[in-house]
Design a protein around this motif. Structure first.
Motif, PDB file in Angstrom:
ATOM      1  N   ASN A 170      41.338 -38.222 -23.539  1.00 39.95           N
ATOM      2  CA  ASN A 170      42.217 -39.591 -23.520  1.00 39.95           C
ATOM      3  C   ASN A 170      42.459 -40.226 -24.929  1.00 39.95           C
ATOM      4  N   LYS A 223      42.797 -46.116 -19.242  1.00 38.28           N
ATOM      5  CA  LYS A 223      42.108 -44.784 -19.127  1.00 38.28           C
ATOM      6  C   LYS A 223      40.785 -44.830 -19.392  1.00 38.28           C
ATOM      7  N   THR A 224      40.053 -43.940 -18.880  1.00 38.81           N
ATOM      8  CA  THR A 224      38.511 -43.879 -19.311  1.00 38.81           C
ATOM      9  C   THR A 224      38.290 -43.555 -20.717  1.00 38.81           C
ATOM     10  N   THR A 254      46.451 -49.943 -13.979  1.00 38.13           N
ATOM     11  CA  THR A 254      47.918 -49.250 -14.413  1.00 38.13           C
ATOM     12  C   THR A 254      47.801 -49.598 -15.983  1.00 38.13           C
ATOM     13  N   GLY A 287      33.252 -44.683 -18.247  1.00 39.06           N
ATOM     14  CA  GLY A 287      34.137 -43.555 -17.843  1.00 39.06           C
ATOM     15  C   GLY A 287      33.000 -42.282 -17.501  1.00 39.06           C
ATOM     16  N   VAL A 333      41.434 -47.282 -11.676  1.00 40.30           N
ATOM     17  CA  VAL A 333      41.518 -47.978 -13.044  1.00 40.30           C
ATOM     18  C   VAL A 333      42.763 -48.779 -13.066  1.00 40.30           C
TER      19      VAL A 333
END
Length: 387
Positions: free
Chosen positions: A28, A22-23, A19, A9, A17
């Motif tokens: 995050n 996350k990065t 579903t 990321g 990305v």
């Protein structure tokens, strides 16, 4: 000899990305906020020195205690148990190491009052205030004055700290079989200590790892292994009540008085589990998810002592190993024995450094209750968690 490039990321991905993912970046990450940020507002240990020249005020808590367990560390005196439901100003005591009923010998024998930040003991010179003697007090916060609870067949009075999963329950028996008693918590208790207040009867102990259906028990004032029991009527406690077995003066004699201390786990603050000893100085490690402040343990399948360990009683305060031990089932003085007492309290659990039968015998099963000094995770990882 191949070369690989990893993208976590730090730069845009070539593809969308998936579903639910996350990065990997700080914004995050979930905030590391445990349900109880500061355990010392619900449980703590105090060490104090007796002074019989007058009533002794003991301070150092961050709350007003509702349950206080006191032991004189240097001699063979009874453990002393006081709580808000039976009153602190009337000299009423119970002895965790003894099966006798409630004792009311006057204020000089024990507790005078509790206050924000501590408590006051009588002038002595008795178990809670030996002149010049070292004492330890383990203190819990419940909910202050009791309130009526009608969720069971028997109306009880309860003092509840739901945040910390702890309630103190008093009730009067009715002499009938299979009666239920409301405990005031919103979850089923996982550890119950129950005592007849006005009869010579052992302390009944139920732990959810002994038998989930309530069919087995230990005795707090005894070294006995777990045995079949009827005091919970072979019925698991529910989110509202626990069930009493046949009419018995140990738990439901007609018109007799009883008290029960009930706990359920709160992640990051308390845990009631089991482990198997390995008989080694590189002892069993028990994961809690927090740095412990207090541990009470007992072999469930062998005749052994109840071992009391805390984070205040060690050769070097606040440092490992914790090497001073008391036994809940007797009034013996505190002792130092590396085989029994040498225990490391670490950031997320505890580990034994001795091979004694009472705590780490090879192949023996033990139950424990543990309360936190500090959660394993803290807000934004702001506090170090190692000792």
């Amino acid at each position: 000899s191949a070369t690989y490039t990893f993208n976590f990321g730090q730069r845009p991905f070539s593809y969308t990305v998936p579903t639910g993912f996350k990065t990997l970046k700080s914004r995050n990450l979930l905030l590391t906020v445990p349900s109880i940020v500061r355990p010392k507002r619900h449980f703590d240990t105090i060490l104090y020195v007796g002074d019989t020249s007058g009533n002794l005020k003991v301070t150092g808590l961050e709350f007003k205690p509702d349950l206080v367990w006191i032991k004189y560390r240097q001699g063979s005196d009874n453990h002393q148990l006081f709580d808000t439901m039976r009153g602190f100003n009337n000299g009423l005591r119970l002895f965790p190491n003894d099966n006798s009923g409630e004792s009311a010998n006057g204020s000089q024998y024990g507790m005078i009052s509790v206050e924000d930040g501590g408590f006051t003991v009588g002038a002595g010179p008795f178990e809670a205030n030996r002149d010049g003697g070292n004492h330890v007090a383990w203190c819990w916060k419940a909910g202050g004055a009791g309130v009526s609870n009608t969720e069971g067949d028997i109306t009880s009075s309860v003092s509840v700290n739901e945040e910390a999963g702890f309630s103190i329950v008093t009730y009067t028996g009715n002499g009938s079989n299979g009666q239920t008693v409301g405990h005031g918590l919103s979850q089923a208790p996982q550890w119950i200590l129950l005592k007849a207040r006005d009869a010579t009867q052992n302390w009944r102990v139920w732990h959810h790892k002994l038998a989930a259906d309530g069919s087995k028990r230990l005795l707090l004032d005894s070294t006995n292994a777990s045995e079949d029991a009827s005091f919970l009527n072979d019925t698991a406690p529910t989110s509202t009540v626990f069930t009493l077995g046949n009419a018995d003066d140990a738990w439901n004699a007609n018109s007799a008085k009883f008290i029960a201390y009930c706990w359920h786990e709160v992640p990051g603050y308390s845990k009631f589990g089991t482990y198997t000893g390995n008989g080694s100085t590189d002892g069993t490690y028990v994961h809690l998810g927090f740095r412990p402040a207090f541990i009470l343990l007992k072999s469930s399948d062998a005749t052994r002592n109840w071992v009391l360990i805390d984070n205040k009683r060690s050769a070097v305060s606040g440092a490992n190993p914790n090497d001073y031990t008391l036994e809940a089932n007797n009034g013996n003085n505190e002792y130092t024995n590396g085989a029994v007492a040498s225990t490391d309290m670490i950031s997320n659990g505890f580990k034994f450094r001795g091979s004694a039968a009472d705590s780490n015998n090879s192949g023996t099963t033990y139950i424990y209750m543990a309360f936190a000094e500090q959660p394993g995770t803290t807000p934004f990882d702001t506090f170090p968690n190692a000792r």
